[in-house]
Design a protein around this motif. Structure first.
Motif, PDB file in Angstrom:
ATOM      1  N   ASN A  45    -113.556  16.107  90.359  1.00 23.22           N
ATOM      2  CA  ASN A  45    -112.240  16.146  90.982  1.00 23.22           C
ATOM      3  C   ASN A  45    -112.132  15.265  92.217  1.00 23.22           C
ATOM      4  O   ASN A  45    -111.121  14.588  92.422  1.00 23.22           O
ATOM      5  CB  ASN A  45    -111.894  17.599  91.355  1.00 23.22           C
ATOM      6  N   LEU A  46    -113.156  15.277  93.055  1.00 21.24           N
ATOM      7  CA  LEU A  46    -113.104  14.510  94.288  1.00 21.24           C
ATOM      8  C   LEU A  46    -112.953  13.017  93.993  1.00 21.24           C
ATOM      9  O   LEU A  46    -112.108  12.342  94.590  1.00 21.24           O
ATOM     10  CB  LEU A  46    -114.355  14.790  95.118  1.00 21.24           C
ATOM     11  N   ALA A  47    -113.755  12.499  93.069  1.00 23.99           N
ATOM     12  CA  ALA A  47    -113.681  11.075  92.757  1.00 23.99           C
ATOM     13  C   ALA A  47    -112.327  10.717  92.171  1.00 23.99           C
ATOM     14  O   ALA A  47    -111.751   9.666  92.491  1.00 23.99           O
ATOM     15  CB  ALA A  47    -114.801  10.686  91.802  1.00 23.99           C
ATOM     16  N   ARG A  48    -111.813  11.564  91.309  1.00 24.84           N
ATOM     17  CA  ARG A  48    -110.501  11.291  90.708  1.00 24.84           C
ATOM     18  C   ARG A  48    -109.411  11.229  91.766  1.00 24.84           C
ATOM     19  O   ARG A  48    -108.495  10.407  91.699  1.00 24.84           O
ATOM     20  CB  ARG A  48    -110.170  12.378  89.678  1.00 24.84           C
ATOM     21  N   GLU A  49    -109.529  12.092  92.792  1.00 22.69           N
ATOM     22  CA  GLU A  49    -108.523  12.149  93.841  1.00 22.69           C
ATOM     23  C   GLU A  49    -108.709  11.040  94.870  1.00 22.69           C
ATOM     24  O   GLU A  49    -107.740  10.480  95.379  1.00 22.69           O
ATOM     25  CB  GLU A  49    -108.588  13.514  94.532  1.00 22.69           C
ATOM     26  N   TRP A  50    -109.955  10.715  95.201  1.00 24.11           N
ATOM     27  CA  TRP A  50    -110.231   9.757  96.273  1.00 24.11           C
ATOM     28  C   TRP A  50    -110.449   8.333  95.783  1.00 24.11           C
ATOM     29  O   TRP A  50    -110.005   7.387  96.421  1.00 24.11           O
ATOM     30  CB  TRP A  50    -111.488  10.180  97.045  1.00 24.11           C
ATOM     31  N   CYS A  51    -111.213   8.169  94.698  1.00 22.43           N
ATOM     32  CA  CYS A  51    -111.700   6.821  94.339  1.00 22.43           C
ATOM     33  C   CYS A  51    -111.948   6.734  92.841  1.00 22.43           C
ATOM     34  O   CYS A  51    -113.111   6.700  92.412  1.00 22.43           O
ATOM     35  CB  CYS A  51    -112.976   6.502  95.113  1.00 22.43           C
ATOM     36  N   PRO A  52    -110.908   6.673  92.024  1.00 24.58           N
ATOM     37  CA  PRO A  52    -111.094   6.678  90.565  1.00 24.58           C
ATOM     38  C   PRO A  52    -111.874   5.489  90.029  1.00 24.58           C
ATOM     39  O   PRO A  52    -112.370   5.535  88.899  1.00 24.58           O
ATOM     40  CB  PRO A  52    -109.650   6.689  90.033  1.00 24.58           C
ATOM     41  N   LEU A 309    -115.317   5.210 104.566  1.00 26.79           N
ATOM     42  CA  LEU A 309    -115.458   3.865 104.017  1.00 26.79           C
ATOM     43  C   LEU A 309    -114.332   3.535 103.039  1.00 26.79           C
ATOM     44  O   LEU A 309    -113.873   2.384 102.970  1.00 26.79           O
ATOM     45  CB  LEU A 309    -116.816   3.712 103.337  1.00 26.79           C
ATOM     46  N   LEU A 310    -113.885   4.531 102.288  1.00 27.25           N
ATOM     47  CA  LEU A 310    -112.753   4.309 101.381  1.00 27.25           C
ATOM     48  C   LEU A 310    -111.501   3.941 102.167  1.00 27.25           C
ATOM     49  O   LEU A 310    -110.755   3.032 101.778  1.00 27.25           O
ATOM     50  CB  LEU A 310    -112.501   5.566 100.538  1.00 27.25           C
ATOM     51  N   ALA A 311    -111.274   4.647 103.280  1.00 25.62           N
ATOM     52  CA  ALA A 311    -110.101   4.363 104.112  1.00 25.62           C
ATOM     53  C   ALA A 311    -110.173   2.954 104.703  1.00 25.62           C
ATOM     54  O   ALA A 311    -109.133   2.318 104.940  1.00 25.62           O
ATOM     55  CB  ALA A 311    -109.987   5.394 105.226  1.00 25.62           C
ATOM     56  N   GLU A 312    -111.385   2.461 104.933  1.00 31.43           N
ATOM     57  CA  GLU A 312    -111.562   1.124 105.498  1.00 31.43           C
ATOM     58  C   GLU A 312    -111.584   0.032 104.424  1.00 31.43           C
ATOM     59  O   GLU A 312    -111.700  -1.155 104.745  1.00 31.43           O
ATOM     60  CB  GLU A 312    -112.875   1.074 106.289  1.00 31.43           C
ATOM     61  N   GLY A 313    -111.469   0.427 103.147  1.00 36.82           N
ATOM     62  CA  GLY A 313    -111.485  -0.542 102.056  1.00 36.82           C
ATOM     63  C   GLY A 313    -112.853  -1.139 101.787  1.00 36.82           C
ATOM     64  O   GLY A 313    -112.964  -2.226 101.206  1.00 36.82           O
TER      65      GLY A 313
END
Length: 360
Positions: A45-52, A309-313
């Motif tokens: 679930n986390l990956a699907r929501e944050w970083c598919p 890191l996701l937020a920073e691209g």
């Protein structure tokens, strides 16, 4: 790649399973609680929501015998100490090392002494050290004070030092990266870890490097470390005299494996970042709610780091496999869990009252 996984008869503990990679011999008395073989849990679930675009997996070290990754190093440190006839052990600890050292010392019939910083240790970990029978001393100071005292004593008395300065600790802890490769069939592209005393990121890197050198894998991952903002000496580039963070397991201002950890980061093309207590606690809750994985706050530093890191691209649109080590079980710190969780709702002992409350 599965040739080093569970064999017929069940898991035998990491020393027996990875004997050919460890500095042990037939004369080494193996002191084991069947540590290792912890699950690598793929995110649903986390990956699907944050970083598919990313494949995200959690190396759940809280399912070791005393509830943390420290058991990996302790089985090696205690076994080698037993081989030399050691009768007493000593460590400084923010909690997990003391629990593991006490348990494995008990298993080996050794006297265990642990030094902990007063008022700076989670209740679950203190309960473990006491119950395993360790002589527990609360020092009026922080972890770095405790480690200084431990080093001075073990330099002058026949007592085994069990902190990550003990090279056998690193030998045991490196097996976690072996397990990751054995399960995936290859290394991940990135490996994210919390960083306190910096032994774990060091050991993982050594393990990945050894598997590559032996030709078992053909590459290594980028090592990404995360410290609490109030205890981030590697990020700041200088020791922190008074480290403070809710993540007690990484509340360390002068890591023993500083140089080794920075070498791992540099040589792997990785990096080290700081995450705030608010970010850690948010990730702590989200990991439990989204994945059903309950960890102590320090473990969530790697999860908070992924979100940062996701937020920073950082990953862009890259398709990559990302492993996050979550280092200790949530019951290590029940006080924090109860303090920040949604509290129980009061209801009469009446079925209709429950139905109304649930709006069924």
């Amino acid at each position: 790649m599965g040739s080093y996984s569970v064999r017929r008869g069940g898991w035998r503990g990491l020393i027996e399973e990875y004997r050919q990679f460890l500095p042990v011999s037939e004369s080494t008395p193996v002191i084991s609680l069947l540590e290792g073989n912890t699950p690598l849990i793929e995110s649903r679930n986390l990956a699907r929501e944050w970083c598919p675009n990313l494949r995200v997996l959690f190396k759940y070290e809280g399912l070791n015998p005393t509830g943390s990754f420290k058991d990996r190093g302790m089985t090696m440190a205690i076994s080698k100490a037993a081989e030399r006839g050691v009768r007493a052990t000593l460590c400084a600890s923010t909690g997990n090392t003391s629990a593991s050292a006490a348990a494995y010392s008990a298993r080996a019939g050794m006297m265990s002494i642990v030094l902990i910083p007063e008022g700076k240790i989670a209740l679950g970990k203190l309960a473990q050290a006491l119950t395993y029978g360790a002589r527990t001393l609360q020092v009026d100071g922080n972890f770095d004070d405790c480690l200084r005292i431990v080093r001075e004593i073990t330099d002058n008395y026949p007592i085994e030092l069990l902190n990550s300065l003990n090279p056998m600790r690193m030998e045991g802890q490196k097996t976690a990266s072996f397990e990751v490769c054995d399960v995936l069939g290859e290394p991940p592209d990135y490996h994210l870890l919390p960083v306190g005393n910096a032994g774990n990121i060091t050991a993982y890197w050594w393990g990945y490097r050894e598997y590559r050198e032996r030709g078992i894998v053909d590459r290594t991952p980028r090592m990404l470390g995360f410290q609490a903002a109030g205890a981030a000496p590697l990020v700041e580039g200088r020791p922190v005299a008074r480290p403070e963070t809710v993540a007690t397991a990484i509340r360390i201002g002068n890591p023993a494996r500083w140089d080794d950890a920075m070498a791992a980061v540099r040589d792997s093309g990785g990096g080290v970042w700081a995450v705030t207590d608010d970010e850690i606690l948010e990730a702590y809750g989200e990991l439990a709610r989204l994945e059903g994985i309950f960890v102590e706050p320090a473990s969530a530093a790697s999860v908070a780091g992924l979100k940062k890191l996701l937020a920073e691209g950082f990953f862009g649109r890259e398709k990559a496999t990302v492993v996050l080590t979550v280092t200790g079980h949530g019951l290590k710190d029940p006080d924090t869990a109860v303090r920040i969780a949604r509290q129980p709702e009061q209801v009469p002992a009446d079925t209709e009252a429950v139905v109304r409350l649930l709006e069924l």
